[in-house]
Design a protein around this motif. Structure first.
Motif, PDB file in Angstrom:
ATOM      1  N   LEU A  82     132.931  57.142  52.999  1.00  0.00           N
ATOM      2  CA  LEU A  82     131.757  56.693  52.252  1.00  0.00           C
ATOM      3  C   LEU A  82     130.680  56.150  53.190  1.00  0.00           C
ATOM      4  O   LEU A  82     130.943  55.267  54.004  1.00  0.00           O
ATOM      5  CB  LEU A  82     132.155  55.611  51.250  1.00  0.00           C
ATOM      6  N   GLU A  83     129.470  56.698  53.053  1.00  0.00           N
ATOM      7  CA  GLU A  83     128.365  56.282  53.899  1.00  0.00           C
ATOM      8  C   GLU A  83     127.134  55.951  53.059  1.00  0.00           C
ATOM      9  O   GLU A  83     126.949  56.491  51.973  1.00  0.00           O
ATOM     10  CB  GLU A  83     127.993  57.384  54.880  1.00  0.00           C
ATOM     11  N   THR A  84     126.297  55.082  53.582  1.00  0.00           N
ATOM     12  CA  THR A  84     124.995  54.843  52.991  1.00  0.00           C
ATOM     13  C   THR A  84     123.974  55.720  53.696  1.00  0.00           C
ATOM     14  O   THR A  84     124.086  55.987  54.889  1.00  0.00           O
ATOM     15  CB  THR A  84     124.576  53.367  53.105  1.00  0.00           C
ATOM     16  N   HIS A  85     122.975  56.189  52.966  1.00  0.00           N
ATOM     17  CA  HIS A  85     121.892  56.974  53.552  1.00  0.00           C
ATOM     18  C   HIS A  85     120.675  56.101  53.856  1.00  0.00           C
ATOM     19  O   HIS A  85     119.621  56.618  54.236  1.00  0.00           O
ATOM     20  CB  HIS A  85     121.502  58.118  52.611  1.00  0.00           C
ATOM     21  N   SER A  86     120.822  54.799  53.706  1.00  0.00           N
ATOM     22  CA  SER A  86     119.713  53.892  53.966  1.00  0.00           C
ATOM     23  C   SER A  86     119.356  53.881  55.456  1.00  0.00           C
ATOM     24  O   SER A  86     120.237  53.767  56.313  1.00  0.00           O
ATOM     25  CB  SER A  86     120.073  52.470  53.522  1.00  0.00           C
ATOM     26  N   THR A  87     118.077  53.982  55.751  1.00  0.00           N
ATOM     27  CA  THR A  87     117.630  53.957  57.147  1.00  0.00           C
ATOM     28  C   THR A  87     117.599  52.541  57.712  1.00  0.00           C
ATOM     29  O   THR A  87     117.414  52.359  58.920  1.00  0.00           O
ATOM     30  CB  THR A  87     116.218  54.569  57.260  1.00  0.00           C
ATOM     31  N   SER A  88     117.809  51.545  56.856  1.00  0.00           N
ATOM     32  CA  SER A  88     117.769  50.155  57.320  1.00  0.00           C
ATOM     33  C   SER A  88     119.127  49.671  57.819  1.00  0.00           C
ATOM     34  O   SER A  88     119.251  48.557  58.315  1.00  0.00           O
ATOM     35  CB  SER A  88     117.292  49.236  56.191  1.00  0.00           C
ATOM     36  N   VAL A  89     120.135  50.534  57.711  1.00  0.00           N
ATOM     37  CA  VAL A  89     121.493  50.155  58.106  1.00  0.00           C
ATOM     38  C   VAL A  89     121.883  50.879  59.380  1.00  0.00           C
ATOM     39  O   VAL A  89     121.739  52.102  59.489  1.00  0.00           O
ATOM     40  CB  VAL A  89     122.502  50.484  56.984  1.00  0.00           C
ATOM     41  N   LYS A  90     122.385  50.147  60.358  1.00  0.00           N
ATOM     42  CA  LYS A  90     122.782  50.732  61.635  1.00  0.00           C
ATOM     43  C   LYS A  90     124.082  51.513  61.500  1.00  0.00           C
ATOM     44  O   LYS A  90     124.194  52.658  61.933  1.00  0.00           O
ATOM     45  CB  LYS A  90     122.928  49.642  62.696  1.00  0.00           C
ATOM     46  N   ASP A  91     125.106  50.867  60.938  1.00  0.00           N
ATOM     47  CA  ASP A  91     126.408  51.516  60.769  1.00  0.00           C
ATOM     48  C   ASP A  91     126.497  52.079  59.353  1.00  0.00           C
ATOM     49  O   ASP A  91     126.702  51.331  58.402  1.00  0.00           O
ATOM     50  CB  ASP A  91     127.544  50.516  61.025  1.00  0.00           C
TER      51      ASP A  91
END
Length: 243
Positions: A82-91
């Motif tokens: 599971l991943e986030t596609h948010s550009t504000s998150v590094k990991d």
């Protein structure tokens, strides 16, 4: 009632005392029926109904690390990162779902997420495995239309997981689903069950369901594509935030 199933883990073992230490820790978990160890291959095999995440936690409590190497029989296990596609998150990697089919009509789901805001999160299987646009390109909830027509719950609705103040949430579920039905689809974990999702929300996670090795199917210690050992791969994944 969940039938017993088998899981194997790579664990650093140097002697019989190590095996005894790990086994003692594992037998404190409810649902553990049998623990076997292979000192030469550095493997621990566990039979029972305990969640793989709980087994890993018990092994880590002894000061050793653990890597899940297989679950269930061949063609009966799957995994979803599971991943986030948010550009504000590094990991971007923020969770992992392990799935094992333990009978012709039952699959267990072991879901773990971390680094999220506290609250209730919904886990749903989606019609498509296209995550190019994050949650928005995955389609609707799997079999939602069919379920509405028949007046039954959609099989794509897994349930909820509670995330506490630590940002960590885990849940162990069982569903009347077969593994082959889900391969290639995607899973969304978010604070809403359906509707329009925001792919830039760091707490909205998505991943594709892929086959995973059955017990004893994956005995590699070095990856043929990267040349890295499983422990080197493990460190990279932990550094990225993967559980």
């Amino acid at each position: 009632m969940i039938p017993p199933f088998q899981t194997t883990f790579a664990v650093p073992l140097s002697c019989e005392d190590c095996i005894k230490d790990v086994s003692t820790s594992l037998y404190t978990i409810a649902g553990i029926n049998k623990v076997d160890a292979d000192l030469k291959k550095q493997l621990i095999s566990v039979e029972g109904t305990a969640a793989p995440s709980a087994i890993v936690a018990a092994i880590q409590a002894t000061g050793r690390d653990a890597i899940l190497r297989g679950s269930g029989r061949s063609e009966s296990a799957a995994v979803c990162i599971l991943e986030t596609h948010s550009t504000s998150v590094k990991d971007h990697v923020r969770g992992l779902i392990r799935m094992v089919q333990v009978s012709p009509s039952m699959t267990i789901i072991d879901l773990s997420i971390r680094g999220l805001a506290p609250g209730t999160y919904y886990a749903t299987v989606r019609e498509r495995g296209d995550i190019s646009e994050g949650p928005e390109s995955t389609g609707g909830i799997w079999e939602a239309a069919k379920a509405k027509k028949e007046g039954t719950p959609a099989r794509g609705i897994f349930g909820t997981v509670e995330v506490g103040k630590s940002g960590i949430g885990t849940v162990f579920l069982d569903k009347p689903i077969q593994i082959w039905e889900m391969i290639g689809r995607s899973i969304i974990v978010a604070r809403q069950q359906d509707g329009k999702f925001d792919k830039n929300d760091p707490d909205t996670l998505v991943g594709v369901i892929a086959r995973s090795a059955g017990v004893w199917d994956n005995d590699k210690t070095v990856c043929s594509c990267s040349g890295k050992t499983v422990w080197e791969e493990r460190k990279e994944h932990v550094d990225r935030g993967m559980l």
